[in-house]
Design a protein around this motif. Structure first.
Motif, PDB file in Angstrom:
ATOM      1  N   PHE A 167       0.833  -1.202   0.000  1.00  0.00           N
ATOM      2  CA  PHE A 167       0.000   0.000   0.000  1.00  0.00           C
ATOM      3  C   PHE A 167       0.872   1.258   0.000  1.00  0.00           C
ATOM      4  N   ILE A 168       1.912   1.264   0.822  1.00  0.00           N
ATOM      5  CA  ILE A 168       2.812   2.421   0.871  1.00  0.00           C
ATOM      6  C   ILE A 168       3.480   2.618  -0.490  1.00  0.00           C
ATOM      7  N   GLY A 169       3.875   1.511  -1.128  1.00  0.00           N
ATOM      8  CA  GLY A 169       4.468   1.620  -2.457  1.00  0.00           C
ATOM      9  C   GLY A 169       3.502   2.215  -3.471  1.00  0.00           C
ATOM     10  N   ILE A 170       2.255   1.771  -3.433  1.00  0.00           N
ATOM     11  CA  ILE A 170       1.240   2.317  -4.339  1.00  0.00           C
ATOM     12  C   ILE A 170       1.002   3.794  -4.045  1.00  0.00           C
ATOM     13  N   ALA A 171       1.005   4.158  -2.751  1.00  0.00           N
ATOM     14  CA  ALA A 171       0.811   5.566  -2.385  1.00  0.00           C
ATOM     15  C   ALA A 171       1.926   6.432  -2.948  1.00  0.00           C
ATOM     16  N   HIS A 172       3.168   5.956  -2.858  1.00  0.00           N
ATOM     17  CA  HIS A 172       4.287   6.706  -3.436  1.00  0.00           C
ATOM     18  C   HIS A 172       4.078   6.904  -4.943  1.00  0.00           C
ATOM     19  N   TRP A 173       3.690   5.829  -5.619  1.00  0.00           N
ATOM     20  CA  TRP A 173       3.477   5.885  -7.072  1.00  0.00           C
ATOM     21  C   TRP A 173       2.360   6.870  -7.420  1.00  0.00           C
ATOM     22  N   LEU A 174       1.236   6.786  -6.692  1.00  0.00           N
ATOM     23  CA  LEU A 174       0.090   7.638  -6.983  1.00  0.00           C
ATOM     24  C   LEU A 174       0.408   9.108  -6.721  1.00  0.00           C
ATOM     25  N   VAL A 175       1.059   9.387  -5.588  1.00  0.00           N
ATOM     26  CA  VAL A 175       1.373  10.776  -5.251  1.00  0.00           C
ATOM     27  C   VAL A 175       2.273  11.397  -6.321  1.00  0.00           C
ATOM     28  N   LYS A 176       3.227  10.626  -6.818  1.00  0.00           N
ATOM     29  CA  LYS A 176       4.085  11.154  -7.894  1.00  0.00           C
ATOM     30  C   LYS A 176       3.274  11.463  -9.147  1.00  0.00           C
ATOM     31  N   ARG A 177       2.327  10.587  -9.463  1.00  0.00           N
ATOM     32  CA  ARG A 177       1.501  10.813 -10.653  1.00  0.00           C
ATOM     33  C   ARG A 177       0.640  12.065 -10.500  1.00  0.00           C
ATOM     34  N   LEU A 178       0.347  12.433  -9.266  1.00  0.00           N
ATOM     35  CA  LEU A 178      -0.490  13.601  -9.016  1.00  0.00           C
ATOM     36  C   LEU A 178       0.336  14.870  -8.769  1.00  0.00           C
ATOM     37  N   GLY A 179       1.655  14.758  -8.936  1.00  0.00           N
ATOM     38  CA  GLY A 179       2.493  15.942  -8.854  1.00  0.00           C
ATOM     39  C   GLY A 179       3.227  16.141  -7.545  1.00  0.00           C
ATOM     40  N   GLY A 180       3.091  15.206  -6.604  1.00  0.00           N
ATOM     41  CA  GLY A 180       3.790  15.316  -5.330  1.00  0.00           C
ATOM     42  C   GLY A 180       4.932  14.324  -5.239  1.00  0.00           C
ATOM     43  N   ASP A 181       5.486  14.170  -4.027  1.00  0.00           N
ATOM     44  CA  ASP A 181       6.587  13.227  -3.846  1.00  0.00           C
ATOM     45  C   ASP A 181       6.776  12.959  -2.354  1.00  0.00           C
ATOM     46  N   LEU A 182       6.311  11.797  -1.900  1.00  0.00           N
ATOM     47  CA  LEU A 182       6.447  11.429  -0.490  1.00  0.00           C
ATOM     48  C   LEU A 182       7.902  11.266  -0.085  1.00  0.00           C
ATOM     49  N   GLN A 183       8.732  10.794  -1.001  1.00  0.00           N
ATOM     50  CA  GLN A 183      10.117  10.501  -0.650  1.00  0.00           C
ATOM     51  C   GLN A 183      10.943  11.761  -0.376  1.00  0.00           C
ATOM     52  N   LYS A 184      10.488  12.899  -0.854  1.00  0.00           N
ATOM     53  CA  LYS A 184      11.224  14.141  -0.608  1.00  0.00           C
ATOM     54  C   LYS A 184      11.416  14.393   0.888  1.00  0.00           C
ATOM     55  N   ILE A 185      10.430  13.995   1.693  1.00  0.00           N
ATOM     56  CA  ILE A 185      10.517  14.253   3.129  1.00  0.00           C
ATOM     57  C   ILE A 185      11.710  13.536   3.743  1.00  0.00           C
ATOM     58  N   ALA A 186      12.088  12.387   3.168  1.00  0.00           N
ATOM     59  CA  ALA A 186      13.225  11.628   3.695  1.00  0.00           C
ATOM     60  C   ALA A 186      14.537  12.393   3.577  1.00  0.00           C
ATOM     61  N   VAL A 202       3.559  17.203  -0.332  1.00  0.00           N
ATOM     62  CA  VAL A 202       2.564  16.232   0.142  1.00  0.00           C
ATOM     63  C   VAL A 202       1.213  16.879   0.424  1.00  0.00           C
ATOM     64  N   ALA A 203       1.173  17.941   1.206  1.00  0.00           N
ATOM     65  CA  ALA A 203      -0.095  18.536   1.624  1.00  0.00           C
ATOM     66  C   ALA A 203      -1.034  18.859   0.460  1.00  0.00           C
ATOM     67  N   PRO A 204      -0.542  19.440  -0.650  1.00  0.00           N
ATOM     68  CA  PRO A 204      -1.476  19.784  -1.736  1.00  0.00           C
ATOM     69  C   PRO A 204      -2.170  18.585  -2.362  1.00  0.00           C
ATOM     70  N   ILE A 205      -1.559  17.418  -2.271  1.00  0.00           N
ATOM     71  CA  ILE A 205      -2.127  16.212  -2.896  1.00  0.00           C
ATOM     72  C   ILE A 205      -3.476  15.859  -2.280  1.00  0.00           C
ATOM     73  N   PHE A 206      -3.651  16.151  -0.987  1.00  0.00           N
ATOM     74  CA  PHE A 206      -4.898  15.793  -0.313  1.00  0.00           C
ATOM     75  C   PHE A 206      -6.093  16.599  -0.821  1.00  0.00           C
ATOM     76  N   GLU A 207      -5.843  17.647  -1.558  1.00  0.00           N
ATOM     77  CA  GLU A 207      -6.938  18.431  -2.133  1.00  0.00           C
ATOM     78  C   GLU A 207      -7.312  17.958  -3.536  1.00  0.00           C
ATOM     79  N   HIS A 208      -6.571  17.017  -4.075  1.00  0.00           N
ATOM     80  CA  HIS A 208      -6.876  16.498  -5.411  1.00  0.00           C
ATOM     81  C   HIS A 208      -8.194  15.716  -5.382  1.00  0.00           C
ATOM     82  N   LYS A 209      -8.969  15.846  -6.442  1.00  0.00           N
ATOM     83  CA  LYS A 209     -10.281  15.188  -6.489  1.00  0.00           C
ATOM     84  C   LYS A 209     -10.184  13.687  -6.306  1.00  0.00           C
ATOM     85  N   LEU A 210      -9.168  13.047  -6.905  1.00  0.00           N
ATOM     86  CA  LEU A 210      -9.026  11.595  -6.786  1.00  0.00           C
ATOM     87  C   LEU A 210      -8.737  11.192  -5.344  1.00  0.00           C
TER      88      LEU A 210
END
Length: 408
Positions: A167-186, A202-210
């Motif tokens: 699930f975490i891997g899919i989340a990383h993939w999806l966030v990148k497709r939506l213009g964000g990047d979870l790994q940047k925080i690392a 990361v924060a702006p991704i939560f406002e995406h319709k999907l």
């Protein structure tokens, strides 16, 4: 009973009906496999809450096994780790035998900390396989979907396996497709940078319709181990005005994980954002893998006892006033009134004077105040303000509440 039967008995209850009935049955099918390769409740917060004395007898849910092992640092007489899911007990067993039989701390760190070394296959075959119990041996020697025996996980980023790891891997993939990047925080070097990177990537991704849509779909969260009943508790927090929508609730929890604790001291954030443990920083490792606890854990390793059984069934077999500490993770979020009452009847009977219970909830409120009969509740004390302080120290940050109850 096998895993599927035990999970069915826990999840399918008096609230299983209509649309929720279908969701409950789908969740039990989903949950009857390896979900957590590592646990997502903070044992440091647990131990701070419990203030255990040496010689305590502890009951905990096993999950990925990390916490049951971490509690050995408190010099208990016994840690009883129960779980409905046999795959989680197999994970606890391989970690236990690695600590006991690998030749030194560095080998344990490579096997369980890095969990991505080709030499880990030899470590398993030479030092661990001969000592596994039958159920764990069957699990680790059986083949995963890629055709390899499951013990190969430890040469292929073990913590990226299991439903949550995927699930975490899919989340990383999806966030990148939506213009964000979870790994940047690392990449952050301090709390200020963590906040900046979170707000940027990361924060702006939560406002995406999907994302707003997915946040309202219970099935999308099954791999987090969130059953329909727990999802309902999250929705109640939203309806009570704590957050402006489910997406906002999840955004706040992600912010708590990303921004409120130094990355260099948070093994949960390491897995969420870097997708690995940082084996070069001791404070970034789970408690059970930190070198300062290693000798104590190895000395006490046989004090961990695994049980493929429910909490209530285990407790029904224990003597009166025999338990000092109970750690229920979020299991009560799954229970209806009858199940919680039956559990706490046994907790109250088996609790020694001053015994303590710690648990988490998906929502912010404890279910006991509304679901437990008054006579049982009267045997226990809790402090809501102190519970909020405890919750603020839980570095995993994925729950809405952490609760401590003490036997009067």
């Amino acid at each position: 009973m096998n895993t599927k039967s035990l999970v069915n008995a826990a999840v399918l209850n008096s609230t299983t009906a209509g649309r929720k009935g279908f969701a409950d049955r789908l969740f039990t099918h989903w949950f009857s496999r390896l979900v957590y390769a590592q646990i997502w409740e903070d044992p440091r917060a647990d131990l701070d809450a419990l203030q255990l004395k040496p010689g305590a007898t502890i009951l905990t849910i096993s999950s990925g096994g990390c916490n049951a092992l971490a509690y050995l640092s408190a010099e208990p007489a016994a840690v009883h780790a129960v779980d409905l899911n046999g795959a989680h007990l197999a994970m606890l067993e391989i970690k236990k035998q690695a600590i006991k039989h690998l030749p030194d701390y560095d080998a344990v760190l490579q096997f369980l900390g890095d969990a991505n070394q080709p030499d880990n296959l030899k470590r398993y075959q030479r030092h661990i396989r001969p000592h596994l119990d039958d159920n764990a041996n069957e699990f680790w020697e059986s083949r995963a979907l890629n055709g390899k025996p499951r013990y190969h996980y430890f040469s292929e980023n073990a913590y990226q396996h299991g439903l949550l790891g995927r699930f975490i891997g899919i989340a990383h993939w999806l966030v990148k497709r939506l213009g964000g990047d979870l790994q940047k925080i690392a990449n952050a070097k301090n709390l200020k940078e963590q906040e900046l990177l979170f707000n940027t990537y990361v924060a702006p991704i939560f406002e995406h319709k999907l994302v707003r849509f997915l946040a309202n779909q219970p099935i999308a969260l099954y791999s987090l181990g969130i059953p329909p009943s727990q999802f309902a508790a999250l929705k109640r927090d939203v309806e009570n005005g704590a957050h402006q929508g489910m997406h906002a609730l999840f955004k706040e929890r992600m912010r708590h994980l990303a921004c409120d604790f130094p990355l260099q001291e948070n093994c949960f954030a390491q897995q969420a954002f870097a997708r690995r443990y940082d084996i070069h920083q001791q404070t970034a490792l789970p408690m059970y893998l930190q070198q300062r606890y290693f000798d104590t854990l190895k000395k006490n390793i046989e004090r961990v006892h695994a049980h493929h059984i429910s909490l209530t069934t285990f407790l029904a077999k224990q003597p009166t006033a025999s338990m000092d500490a109970y750690l229920f993770l979020d299991a009560q979020d799954w229970m209806d009134n009858a199940q919680i009452t039956e559990l706490w009847q046994e907790v109250t009977r088996t609790a020694a004077p001053g015994a303590k219970v710690v648990f988490r909830t998906g929502g912010s409120e404890s279910p006991l105040e509304h679901q437990l009969p008054a006579d049982l509740l009267a045997a226990w004390h809790t402090d809501v303000a102190h519970n909020r302080q405890l919750y603020a120290t839980d570095r995993s940050a994925i729950y809405g509440g952490m609760h401590l109850y003490t036997k009067i």
